[in-house]
Enzyme design. Structure first.
Site, PDB file in Angstrom:
ATOM      1  N   GLU A  66     -22.353 -54.487  16.599  1.00  0.00           N
ATOM      2  CA  GLU A  66     -21.459 -55.663  17.315  1.00  0.00           C
ATOM      3  C   GLU A  66     -20.837 -56.212  16.316  1.00  0.00           C
ATOM      4  O   GLU A  66     -19.889 -57.788  16.134  1.00  0.00           O
ATOM      5  CB  GLU A  66     -20.847 -56.059  18.701  1.00  0.00           C
ATOM      6  CG  GLU A  66     -21.003 -54.495  19.537  1.00  0.00           C
ATOM      7  CD  GLU A  66     -21.138 -55.015  21.001  1.00  0.00           C
ATOM      8  OE1 GLU A  66     -19.647 -55.371  21.411  1.00  0.00           O
ATOM      9  OE2 GLU A  66     -22.500 -55.329  21.606  1.00  0.00           O
ATOM     10  N   SER A  83     -19.848 -51.886  23.023  1.00  0.00           N
ATOM     11  CA  SER A  83     -18.336 -51.002  22.544  1.00  0.00           C
ATOM     12  C   SER A  83     -18.361 -50.254  22.425  1.00  0.00           C
ATOM     13  O   SER A  83     -17.673 -49.417  21.727  1.00  0.00           O
ATOM     14  CB  SER A  83     -17.901 -51.988  20.997  1.00  0.00           C
ATOM     15  OG  SER A  83     -18.153 -53.243  21.358  1.00  0.00           O
ATOM     16  N   TYR A 138     -10.365 -51.523  19.332  1.00  0.00           N
ATOM     17  CA  TYR A 138     -10.172 -52.405  18.597  1.00  0.00           C
ATOM     18  C   TYR A 138      -9.580 -51.815  17.640  1.00  0.00           C
ATOM     19  O   TYR A 138      -8.331 -52.897  16.857  1.00  0.00           O
ATOM     20  CB  TYR A 138     -11.783 -52.648  17.698  1.00  0.00           C
ATOM     21  CG  TYR A 138     -13.015 -53.165  19.129  1.00  0.00           C
ATOM     22  CD1 TYR A 138     -13.017 -54.639  19.639  1.00  0.00           C
ATOM     23  CD2 TYR A 138     -14.128 -52.768  19.511  1.00  0.00           C
ATOM     24  CE1 TYR A 138     -13.900 -54.769  20.923  1.00  0.00           C
ATOM     25  CE2 TYR A 138     -15.028 -53.041  19.725  1.00  0.00           C
ATOM     26  CZ  TYR A 138     -15.095 -54.289  20.478  1.00  0.00           C
ATOM     27  OH  TYR A 138     -15.699 -54.603  21.602  1.00  0.00           O
ATOM     28  N   ARG A 176     -17.964 -60.822  32.100  1.00  0.00           N
ATOM     29  CA  ARG A 176     -16.433 -59.952  32.519  1.00  0.00           C
ATOM     30  C   ARG A 176     -17.190 -58.294  33.099  1.00  0.00           C
ATOM     31  O   ARG A 176     -18.256 -58.053  32.510  1.00  0.00           O
ATOM     32  CB  ARG A 176     -15.995 -58.884  30.378  1.00  0.00           C
ATOM     33  CG  ARG A 176     -14.043 -58.895  30.912  1.00  0.00           C
ATOM     34  CD  ARG A 176     -14.178 -58.680  29.843  1.00  0.00           C
ATOM     35  NE  ARG A 176     -14.304 -57.260  29.008  1.00  0.00           N
ATOM     36  CZ  ARG A 176     -14.580 -56.421  28.562  1.00  0.00           C
ATOM     37  NH1 ARG A 176     -14.615 -56.904  27.563  1.00  0.00           N
ATOM     38  NH2 ARG A 176     -15.242 -55.555  28.845  1.00  0.00           N
ATOM     39  N   ASP A 219     -16.863 -54.929  34.221  1.00  0.00           N
ATOM     40  CA  ASP A 219     -16.153 -53.582  33.830  1.00  0.00           C
ATOM     41  C   ASP A 219     -16.301 -52.560  34.702  1.00  0.00           C
ATOM     42  O   ASP A 219     -17.783 -52.528  35.418  1.00  0.00           O
ATOM     43  CB  ASP A 219     -16.419 -52.643  32.755  1.00  0.00           C
ATOM     44  CG  ASP A 219     -16.369 -53.370  31.134  1.00  0.00           C
ATOM     45  OD1 ASP A 219     -15.552 -54.254  31.062  1.00  0.00           O
ATOM     46  OD2 ASP A 219     -16.925 -53.083  30.255  1.00  0.00           O
ATOM     47  N   GLU A 250     -20.756 -52.381  34.354  1.00  0.00           N
ATOM     48  CA  GLU A 250     -21.725 -53.293  33.596  1.00  0.00           C
ATOM     49  C   GLU A 250     -21.096 -54.793  33.490  1.00  0.00           C
ATOM     50  O   GLU A 250     -19.909 -54.935  33.969  1.00  0.00           O
ATOM     51  CB  GLU A 250     -21.831 -53.061  32.087  1.00  0.00           C
ATOM     52  CG  GLU A 250     -20.379 -52.735  31.455  1.00  0.00           C
ATOM     53  CD  GLU A 250     -20.673 -53.586  29.865  1.00  0.00           C
ATOM     54  OE1 GLU A 250     -22.189 -52.897  29.050  1.00  0.00           O
ATOM     55  OE2 GLU A 250     -19.453 -53.203  29.420  1.00  0.00           O
ATOM     56  N   ASN A 275     -20.768 -58.068  31.065  1.00  0.00           N
ATOM     57  CA  ASN A 275     -20.280 -58.413  29.225  1.00  0.00           C
ATOM     58  C   ASN A 275     -20.943 -59.940  29.766  1.00  0.00           C
ATOM     59  O   ASN A 275     -19.566 -60.705  30.445  1.00  0.00           O
ATOM     60  CB  ASN A 275     -19.438 -58.360  28.685  1.00  0.00           C
ATOM     61  CG  ASN A 275     -18.903 -56.659  28.928  1.00  0.00           C
ATOM     62  OD1 ASN A 275     -19.846 -56.178  28.048  1.00  0.00           O
ATOM     63  ND2 ASN A 275     -18.472 -55.555  29.409  1.00  0.00           N
ATOM     64  N   GLY A 295     -15.472 -59.559  24.329  1.00  0.00           N
ATOM     65  CA  GLY A 295     -15.279 -60.181  22.938  1.00  0.00           C
ATOM     66  C   GLY A 295     -13.940 -61.019  23.686  1.00  0.00           C
ATOM     67  O   GLY A 295     -13.321 -61.053  24.356  1.00  0.00           O
TER      68      GLY A 295
HETATM   69  N1  LIG Z   1     -19.557 -43.349  34.300  1.00  0.00           N
HETATM   70  C1  LIG Z   1     -18.711 -43.483  34.386  1.00  0.00           C
HETATM   71  N2  LIG Z   1     -17.578 -42.467  33.794  1.00  0.00           N
HETATM   72  C2  LIG Z   1     -16.534 -42.960  33.625  1.00  0.00           C
HETATM   73  N3  LIG Z   1     -16.547 -42.602  32.644  1.00  0.00           N
HETATM   74  C3  LIG Z   1     -16.984 -44.200  32.090  1.00  0.00           C
HETATM   75  C4  LIG Z   1     -18.656 -44.107  32.678  1.00  0.00           C
HETATM   76  N4  LIG Z   1     -19.211 -45.090  31.835  1.00  0.00           N
HETATM   77  C5  LIG Z   1     -18.695 -45.603  31.358  1.00  0.00           C
HETATM   78  N5  LIG Z   1     -17.599 -45.112  31.223  1.00  0.00           N
HETATM   79  C6  LIG Z   1     -16.418 -45.154  30.157  1.00  0.00           C
HETATM   80  O1  LIG Z   1     -17.180 -45.397  28.309  1.00  0.00           O
HETATM   81  C7  LIG Z   1     -16.781 -47.155  28.575  1.00  0.00           C
HETATM   82  C8  LIG Z   1     -17.783 -47.862  27.592  1.00  0.00           C
HETATM   83  O2  LIG Z   1     -18.710 -47.855  29.301  1.00  0.00           O
HETATM   84  P1  LIG Z   1     -19.790 -49.409  29.825  1.00  0.00           P
HETATM   85  O3  LIG Z   1     -20.529 -48.908  30.442  1.00  0.00           O
HETATM   86  O4  LIG Z   1     -18.698 -50.508  29.805  1.00  0.00           O
HETATM   87  O5  LIG Z   1     -19.952 -49.895  27.679  1.00  0.00           O
HETATM   88  P2  LIG Z   1     -20.453 -50.578  27.012  1.00  0.00           P
HETATM   89  O6  LIG Z   1     -18.791 -51.457  26.694  1.00  0.00           O
HETATM   90  O7  LIG Z   1     -21.067 -50.906  26.504  1.00  0.00           O
HETATM   91  O8  LIG Z   1     -19.928 -49.773  25.449  1.00  0.00           O
HETATM   92  C9  LIG Z   1     -16.331 -47.764  29.280  1.00  0.00           C
HETATM   93  O9  LIG Z   1     -14.805 -48.548  29.994  1.00  0.00           O
HETATM   94  C10 LIG Z   1     -15.153 -46.076  30.588  1.00  0.00           C
HETATM   95  O10 LIG Z   1     -14.410 -46.381  29.765  1.00  0.00           O
HETATM   96 MG   LIG Z   2     -17.822 -52.249  28.643  1.00  0.00          MG
END
Ligand SMILES: Nc1ncnc2c1ncn2[C@@H]1O[C@H](COP(=O)(O)OP(=O)(O)O)[C@@H](O)[C@H]1O
Ligand SMILES: [Mg+2]
Length: 306
Positions: A20, A148, A214, A253, A255, A268, A270, A274
């Site tokens: 990143e 990301s 992004y 943050r 998610d 998750e 963060n 960002g």
């Molecule tokens: N279990 C899930 N079901 C549906 N969409 C998901 C799921 N896990 C992740 N996503 C999608 O993938 C994106 C990134 O996942 P995330 O776990 O936040 O990891 P990172 O942001 O660290 O890459 C999320 O913002 C969401 O859009």
């Molecule tokens: Mg995320």
């Protein structure tokens, strides 16, 4: 002496070696400009190019961590700054390290009865068909450490799992399959240990990947998020609990997603989110009247050791 001068010499840590890096440079340069506009004696510092001991030698009094991912957000840098005795922004060693590992974060949440989607660790020898049968399809395959949306795939058929695993394992030897949450996505920004208004994220076809995060203007970010006030408050309280139970402090943050019955599922944390022009914490802050510049100063005020 102005409040800005009271911060002393400030290093905005940006760049780094993680996947990143590019985003970190955007975040860091935004923060640098904002702090300088407020009269703070702020300077860019890239730990991938310079030895951290130089922070001490050059008289830096505080660090604003604008690094994302490994080596910046994962507790190692935080540990080094603890040893150097230089106050830094955001979570400490424990919260940073824990939040970087999505599986261990989920384990802590589950132990605290906080909702996070069911998952299984997978490797090259896993019976992918059996995992797909247990978790249901579609499902999400993701590396345990990264950010990301890098290395993440939405798998629609068990036959696609090989390829999804092969992609994810490039980023981390530990990979999980996670139940797909079929509903709207939100993010909860935490600043000064309080939750700001939620942002609803609407990516084209629900594809919130690196490009849509992004570099395109097609993802919509809604703040106010459109939920009834009571529901939003409930989710904000959940997000704050999730943040604190992961040992995180200061700003960050969470998610999360809602399923078809509007039940929240935590994805998750963060710990150094960002801070680019497209970023979400600044957007949520703006919704309650906190400018980008003031937000940067507030985060810097929270800098701590120990
Ligand atoms: N279990 C899930 N079901 C549906 N969409 C998901 C799921 N896990 C992740 N996503 C999608 O993938 C994106 C990134 O996942 P995330 O776990 O936040 O990891 P990172 O942001 O660290 O890459 C999320 O913002 C969401 O859009
Ligand atoms: Mg995320």
């Amino acid at each position: 002496m102005s409040a800005a001068a009271g911060f002393g010499k400030v290093a905005v840590l940006m760049g780094g070696k993680s996947a990143e890096r590019e985003i970190s440079l955007l975040s860091g340069n935004g923060v640098l400009k904002a702090l300088r506009s407020k009269g703070v004696d702020a300077h860019a510092f890239d730990p991938s190019e310079r030895d951290l001991f130089e922070l001490k030698r050059e008289g830096y009094a505080r660090c604003f961590i604008a690094l994302h991912g490994r080596g910046g957000e994962d507790g190692t840098l935080q540990g080094a700054l603890e040893v150097l005795g230089i106050p830094y922004t955001g979570s400490g060693v424990l919260g940073s390290a824990l939040a970087m590992d999505k599986v261990r974060t989920k384990q802590v949440w589950r132990a605290n009865d906080l909702p996070t989607p069911p998952y299984e660790a997978i490797d090259a020898k896993t019976d992918f068909g059996a995992v797909a049968a247990r978790l249901g399809l579609p499902l999400i395959v993701k590396p345990v450490q990264e950010g990301s949306s890098i290395g993440i795939t939405k798998v629609r058929a068990a036959a696609e799992m090989d390829e999804a695993f092969a992609l994810a394992v490039n980023y981390d030897p530990v990979v999980i399959a996670e139940r797909f949450i079929d509903g709207p996505e939100y993010t909860a920004s935490i600043v000064d240990d309080a939750a700001l208004p939620l942002i609803r994220i609407e990516a084209p076809e629900g594809k919130y990947d690196y490009q849509n995060k992004y570099f395109t203007d097609v993802t919509k970010y809604l703040c106010p998020c459109g939920l009834p006030a009571a529901k939003e408050d409930e989710i904000k309280a959940l997000a704050l609990k999730a943040f604190q139970s992961a040992g995180c402090t200061g700003w960050g943050r969470i998610d999360l997603m809602l399923d078809s019955q509007s039940r929240p599922w935590l994805l998750e944390v963060n710990t150094a989110p960002g801070m680019t022009g497209h970023s979400l914490v600044p957007m949520a802050a703006k919704a309650v009247g906190i400018s980008y510049e003031d937000l940067c100063v507030r985060i810097l005020e929270g800098a701590h050791v120990g």
